[in-house]
Scaffold this motif. Structure first.
Motif, short mmCIF file in Angstrom:
data_model
loop_
_atom_site.label_atom_id
_atom_site.label_comp_id
_atom_site.label_asym_id
_atom_site.label_seq_id
_atom_site.Cartn_x
_atom_site.Cartn_y
_atom_site.Cartn_z
N VAL A 227 0.86 -1.19 0.00
CA VAL A 227 0.00 0.00 0.00
C VAL A 227 0.90 1.23 0.00
O VAL A 227 1.79 1.36 0.86
CB VAL A 227 -0.93 0.02 1.23
N TYR A 228 0.67 2.15 -0.96
CA TYR A 228 1.52 3.33 -1.13
C TYR A 228 0.63 4.58 -1.22
O TYR A 228 -0.48 4.53 -1.76
CB TYR A 228 2.37 3.20 -2.39
N ASN A 229 1.14 5.70 -0.70
CA ASN A 229 0.35 6.94 -0.70
C ASN A 229 0.66 7.78 -1.94
O ASN A 229 1.29 7.31 -2.89
CB ASN A 229 0.60 7.73 0.59
N ALA A 234 5.74 3.87 1.02
CA ALA A 234 5.17 2.58 1.39
C ALA A 234 4.54 2.67 2.78
O ALA A 234 5.23 2.92 3.77
CB ALA A 234 6.24 1.50 1.37
N LEU A 235 3.23 2.46 2.86
CA LEU A 235 2.52 2.41 4.13
C LEU A 235 2.50 1.00 4.70
O LEU A 235 2.43 0.82 5.92
CB LEU A 235 1.08 2.93 3.96
N PHE A 236 2.55 0.01 3.81
CA PHE A 236 2.62 -1.38 4.26
C PHE A 236 3.10 -2.26 3.10
O PHE A 236 2.66 -2.08 1.96
CB PHE A 236 1.25 -1.89 4.73
N GLU A 237 3.97 -3.20 3.41
CA GLU A 237 4.41 -4.21 2.45
C GLU A 237 4.58 -5.51 3.23
O GLU A 237 5.32 -5.55 4.20
CB GLU A 237 5.74 -3.84 1.79
N GLY A 238 3.88 -6.54 2.81
CA GLY A 238 4.05 -7.79 3.53
C GLY A 238 3.01 -8.82 3.13
O GLY A 238 2.14 -8.59 2.29
N LEU A 239 3.12 -9.99 3.76
CA LEU A 239 2.25 -11.12 3.47
C LEU A 239 1.12 -11.17 4.49
O LEU A 239 1.35 -11.11 5.70
CB LEU A 239 3.06 -12.42 3.52
N LEU A 240 -0.11 -11.25 4.00
CA LEU A 240 -1.28 -11.42 4.87
C LEU A 240 -1.72 -12.87 4.82
O LEU A 240 -1.85 -13.47 3.76
CB LEU A 240 -2.43 -10.52 4.41
N GLN A 255 -4.39 10.02 -3.53
CA GLN A 255 -4.28 8.78 -4.31
C GLN A 255 -3.73 7.67 -3.42
O GLN A 255 -2.93 7.92 -2.52
CB GLN A 255 -3.36 8.98 -5.52
N ALA A 256 -4.18 6.46 -3.69
CA ALA A 256 -3.63 5.26 -3.06
C ALA A 256 -3.26 4.28 -4.17
O ALA A 256 -4.03 4.08 -5.11
CB ALA A 256 -4.63 4.64 -2.11
N TYR A 257 -2.06 3.67 -4.06
CA TYR A 257 -1.59 2.68 -5.03
C TYR A 257 -1.48 1.35 -4.30
O TYR A 257 -0.72 1.23 -3.33
CB TYR A 257 -0.24 3.11 -5.61
N LEU A 258 -2.22 0.36 -4.75
CA LEU A 258 -2.24 -0.94 -4.09
C LEU A 258 -1.66 -1.99 -5.03
O LEU A 258 -2.00 -2.05 -6.21
CB LEU A 258 -3.67 -1.35 -3.72
N ILE A 259 -0.80 -2.84 -4.49
CA ILE A 259 -0.33 -4.01 -5.21
C ILE A 259 -0.93 -5.22 -4.51
O ILE A 259 -0.67 -5.47 -3.33
CB ILE A 259 1.20 -4.10 -5.21
N ILE A 260 -1.75 -5.96 -5.24
CA ILE A 260 -2.39 -7.14 -4.69
C ILE A 260 -1.73 -8.36 -5.32
O ILE A 260 -1.91 -8.65 -6.50
CB ILE A 260 -3.91 -7.13 -4.99
N GLY A 261 -0.96 -9.11 -4.54
CA GLY A 261 -0.22 -10.23 -5.07
C GLY A 261 -1.09 -11.40 -5.49
O GLY A 261 -0.78 -12.10 -6.44
N ASN A 262 -2.20 -11.60 -4.79
CA ASN A 262 -3.12 -12.69 -5.12
C ASN A 262 -4.54 -12.15 -5.01
O ASN A 262 -5.15 -12.16 -3.95
CB ASN A 262 -2.92 -13.88 -4.17
N ALA A 263 -5.06 -11.65 -6.13
CA ALA A 263 -6.33 -10.94 -6.12
C ALA A 263 -7.49 -11.81 -5.66
O ALA A 263 -8.41 -11.35 -4.99
CB ALA A 263 -6.63 -10.36 -7.51
#
Length: 299
Positions: A227-229, A234-240, A255-263
């Motif tokens: 999650v990036y502003n 980077a506001l958060f990077e990691g495995l959930l 704006q928020a930029y989200l990278i979803i590794g497994n949608a």
């Protein structure tokens, strides 16, 4: 270092990209980029990310992913231990979600129609009561007029209700009716979260008519997220893990930029409104979600 790793590294250096540059372009962590170049796929957060990350790397340095996968198919993992159960689970989950969603969508129009009919009946009843209330005082002037015709000496007394009734009626008309209050409430625009552009693995949304921007990520299975502003911080990077949730208050961001590794394993909620993926989560594992926020302006 593998032959594939050497080829990717040479393409990166030909573009004059450092690993930091490539990390900023692809949003893939630097340690994973190093793992790709060195052929150390065990460093990845999950085996299903390997192909997605290599594909992102190729696109960033100008190499055709399909050709790379074909020429180096012996080096790139093509069978994962967890793919078969994950695919089955994904199909079953998609089917159950689809069935439940269909029931909800079938019921929703009926509910909206029922609410609309009830609202119309209430509005009609309020309007009718107002008409009856307006007509009731008008009976007195006609009675007083009859008294004037019978007895001219009592005309002055008969005129008093005629003067008081219009004043009272005018006072009642000045008061806002329930319909007017309802119209004022309906005039306030509702929150809008709409997709405005979708290409490849990226989808852009616009959030409008919202007083705040609160984001929640919920994991239905293992998923890597970033999650990036607005300034790409980077506001958060990691495995959930499954059932993990992450909340973010981005009301001060545009704006928020989200990278979803497994949608398929990740639900996104904006101000309690579920975001719908415009790209099939079964077709594209990694998805980048961009949300532009326009705060609501009060008139």
């Amino acid at each position: 270092m593998t032959e594939l790793g050497n080829r990717l590294k040479e393409a990166r250096e030909a573009k004059d990209y450092s690993l930091d540059d490539l990390q900023r372009i692809t949003k893939i962590q630097k340690r994973y980029l190093i793992g790709i170049e060195e052929g150390n796929y065990d460093a990845m957060p999950g085996k299903f990310y390997v192909r997605a990350f290599i594909k992102q790397y190729c696109e960033a340095v100008g190499l055709p992913p399909e050709v790379i996968f074909e020429e180096h198919k012996e080096e790139i993992p093509k069978t994962y231990e967890d793919e078969i159960p994950m695919s089955l689970s994904r199909v079953q989950s998609r089917k159950s979600v689809s069935e439940s969603s269909t029931k909800v969508f079938d019921f929703l129009p009926k509910l909206l129609i029922a609410l609309f009919v009830i609202g119309a009946l209430v509005a009609l009843w309020v309007f009718w009561q107002g008409r009856v209330g307006d007509k009731a005082p008008e009976a007195n002037p006609s009675e007083n007029q009859s008294q004037v015709d019978v007895d001219e000496n009592q005309s002055a007394e008969g005129e008093k209700p005629e003067k008081e009734t219009p004043d009272k009626k005018q006072t009642d008309e000045d008061k806002p009716s329930d319909d007017q209050k309802a119209d004022e409430d309906e005039a306030k625009p509702e929150q809008s979260l709409e997709s405005v552009n979708s290409s490849g693995y990226k989808t852009t949304y616009e959030l409008k008519n919202a007083d705040e921007f609160k984001l929640q990520l919920s994991a239905k299975g293992d998923t890597w997220v970033g999650v990036y502003n607005t300034v790409d911080e980077a506001l958060f990077e990691g495995l959930l893990k499954k059932d993990n949730k992450k909340d973010f208050d981005l009301s001060g961001e545009k704006q928020a930029y989200l990278i979803i590794g497994n949608a398929s394993n990740t639900d996104i909620s904006v101000n309690s409104q579920q975001l719908e993926y415009k790209i099939s989560a079964t077709d594209v594992v990694r998805q980048d979600i961009i949300i532009h926020y326009e705060p609501q302006t009060n008139p």
